[in-house]
Design an enzyme around this catalytic site. Sequence first.
Site, PDB file in Angstrom:
ATOM      1  N   HIS B 135       0.867  -1.180   0.000  1.00 34.88           N
ATOM      2  CA  HIS B 135       0.000   0.000   0.000  1.00 34.88           C
ATOM      3  C   HIS B 135       0.907   1.234   0.000  1.00 34.88           C
ATOM      4  O   HIS B 135       2.010   1.188   0.536  1.00 34.88           O
ATOM      5  CB  HIS B 135      -0.844  -0.055   1.275  1.00 34.88           C
ATOM      6  CG  HIS B 135      -1.938   0.953   1.379  1.00 34.88           C
ATOM      7  ND1 HIS B 135      -1.703   2.256   1.736  1.00 34.88           N
ATOM      8  CD2 HIS B 135      -3.284   0.843   1.211  1.00 34.88           C
ATOM      9  CE1 HIS B 135      -2.860   2.905   1.780  1.00 34.88           C
ATOM     10  NE2 HIS B 135      -3.833   2.083   1.456  1.00 34.88           N
ATOM     11  N   ASP B 212       3.082  -4.346   8.060  1.00 33.28           N
ATOM     12  CA  ASP B 212       1.858  -3.571   7.864  1.00 33.28           C
ATOM     13  C   ASP B 212       0.693  -4.547   8.035  1.00 33.28           C
ATOM     14  O   ASP B 212       0.413  -5.350   7.142  1.00 33.28           O
ATOM     15  CB  ASP B 212       1.868  -2.944   6.467  1.00 33.28           C
ATOM     16  CG  ASP B 212       0.531  -2.268   6.132  1.00 33.28           C
ATOM     17  OD1 ASP B 212      -0.412  -2.363   6.939  1.00 33.28           O
ATOM     18  OD2 ASP B 212       0.447  -1.652   5.054  1.00 33.28           O
ATOM     19  N   GLN B 215      -4.545  -4.989   7.141  1.00 30.73           N
ATOM     20  CA  GLN B 215      -5.550  -5.917   6.596  1.00 30.73           C
ATOM     21  C   GLN B 215      -5.522  -7.277   7.276  1.00 30.73           C
ATOM     22  O   GLN B 215      -6.283  -8.162   6.892  1.00 30.73           O
ATOM     23  CB  GLN B 215      -5.336  -6.096   5.085  1.00 30.73           C
ATOM     24  CG  GLN B 215      -5.485  -4.826   4.270  1.00 30.73           C
ATOM     25  CD  GLN B 215      -6.906  -4.295   4.234  1.00 30.73           C
ATOM     26  OE1 GLN B 215      -7.850  -4.934   4.697  1.00 30.73           O
ATOM     27  NE2 GLN B 215      -7.066  -3.089   3.695  1.00 30.73           N
ATOM     28  N   LYS B 238     -10.536  -0.334  10.708  1.00 28.25           N
ATOM     29  CA  LYS B 238     -10.752  -1.516   9.863  1.00 28.25           C
ATOM     30  C   LYS B 238     -11.156  -2.734  10.687  1.00 28.25           C
ATOM     31  O   LYS B 238     -11.387  -3.806  10.139  1.00 28.25           O
ATOM     32  CB  LYS B 238      -9.486  -1.834   9.061  1.00 28.25           C
ATOM     33  CG  LYS B 238      -9.162  -0.797   7.982  1.00 28.25           C
ATOM     34  CD  LYS B 238      -8.044  -1.286   7.091  1.00 28.25           C
ATOM     35  CE  LYS B 238      -7.343  -0.177   6.352  1.00 28.25           C
ATOM     36  NZ  LYS B 238      -8.137   0.444   5.289  1.00 28.25           N
ATOM     37  N   CYS B 377      -4.940   2.568  -3.581  1.00 26.95           N
ATOM     38  CA  CYS B 377      -3.686   3.077  -2.996  1.00 26.95           C
ATOM     39  C   CYS B 377      -2.532   2.105  -3.210  1.00 26.95           C
ATOM     40  O   CYS B 377      -1.657   1.962  -2.348  1.00 26.95           O
ATOM     41  CB  CYS B 377      -3.833   3.398  -1.517  1.00 26.95           C
ATOM     42  SG  CYS B 377      -4.973   4.740  -1.200  1.00 26.95           S
TER      43      CYS B 377
END
Lengths: 148, 420
Positions: B135, B212, B215, B238, B377
């Site tokens: 991302h 990261d 997600q 999220k 993104c």
Amino acid sequence: MDDLYREEILDHYRSPRHRGRLASPDATFEDDNPLCGDRVRLDVRFEEDGRIAEVRFCGEGCAISQATASMLCDDVVGKLPAEVTGWDKQKVLELLGISLTPIRLKCALLPLKVLQAALWRSVNQQDARTESAANFSRRHANLPDTTG
Amino acid sequence: MRMGIEPTSPVRPFDVERVRRQFPILSREVHAGVPLIYLDSAATALKPNSVIETVAEHYRRHTANVHRGIHRLAEEATESYEHARELVARFIGAPAARQVIFTHGTTESINLVASTWARQTLRAGDEIVLTEMEHHSNLIPWQQVAATTGAELRFVPVTPDGHLDLSALDALLSRRTKLVAVTAVSNVLGTVNPVATIVTMAHAVGARVLVDAAQSVPHLPTDVTAIDCDFLAFSGHKMCGPDGVGVLFGREELLESMPPYMTGGQMVRRVRRTSADWNELPWKFEAGTPPIASAIGLGAAVEFLSQVDMESVRQHEAALIRYAYDRLREIDGVRMLGPVPQHRSGLVSFTVDGIHPHDLAQVLDSRGIAIRAGHHCAQPLHTRLGIAASARASFYLYNMADEVNQLIEGIRHAQNLFSR
């Protein structure tokens, strides 16, 4: 809500008018909207009297951007460049006959921005020496910066 | 599939109708007579009543700044805020709550590490290894670090079936590698990356690893101790929490060695006219008034997800993804992006021949179906895939198979509309 894609818009998208390239255009411009990948290139040929004789567009993108390009090309033939540089989003919305959310408006304005940038040179040679085509078109048409 | 350790408890039964009743937004209409079908949780998740009520209750009864006042409300707010930190630490298997720093989101968490640890540590000639599926938030901060330190960026390629090429990673890693920054789950392809393996490979050459997890933490059971990463970043919004709050987990000795990210109130212990001493962890990195209500709301989200059970969430989503993947592949002209369902989490991305994703999203919206369309993104990944944009349907614990059916019908409707 499918009104957004009224039949005339879909027809221009599926069977675009003036699609292709001109062999030896008098003016050419291309730009894209990196946010969604819409891309439009326009070739223009002028008559002796300065009127737009022929125009062709190519590119890819959503139905709104491509149909608008097709409709604008239809509308612009026979006009003087000076008439076209005054067009703004109102003109595009009239052609499309729908209202658009801000994000989709960017799709619709891309072909107008490209058209005006292509015509820029023939409108005002003074400006041509001092600023870029894209800046010129933005300033004269009060278009938002579509580059996101 | 599971990030970190294997499940130790049996999976609890999953009642999606019962879950859905806790999300008030699912009972609204998008257009007159058209209910909401929300397939955009990878962008942001819907909020359950418990989170909404916790945030409202904080403002209703406990509004106060934290770590400052002597009065009752300030004590209550501080206690709730620090309790939320403990809940989050437990949720991700952090050894100590002081290793959990509240930020404003994944992007700020990554920027924090880039601005402090990376700028302090990296020198010209050092290398940062990223992947082609990052991302922008896990790419541009490192471009900036490279520009200021003279370090160089290297990229692990994505294979045609949507995986990271680990043999290429192996070849890229060297003593020059100081950092590997990698997404746990691709927000475009849905690929679940083997982060624990990547950490082992990176540590073998002395490199640090930032994960990261924007997600992954919302969708997969997470154990930072088992992953053994040095930094892990994610967002509250999220995972059913409020927006405006995120988390940076860090290895304690690294956090101790890092200079502050922002300076001002709260992050100091003693201030003189011309100098100051930094506060201890985690407050050293929490300058200014933090997102108090959002952090407390995130605590409520973590409690909500823990009650449902993350392993149950994972299995519910895995079944939905398998179903969506198979149904989508039945449609002529639909091209799937990314790996087979067994290797993905949370989402399916695809293109439809002859229909720009924006047009598809617009037609679906007219049926109340919310999907994401664009480059999500992740422009370099789309360039790599040779497409300008894609459509993405992402799922969470409140989605049902019937919503997938509606998506399929909507795509067929768009095909009729655009290809007559």
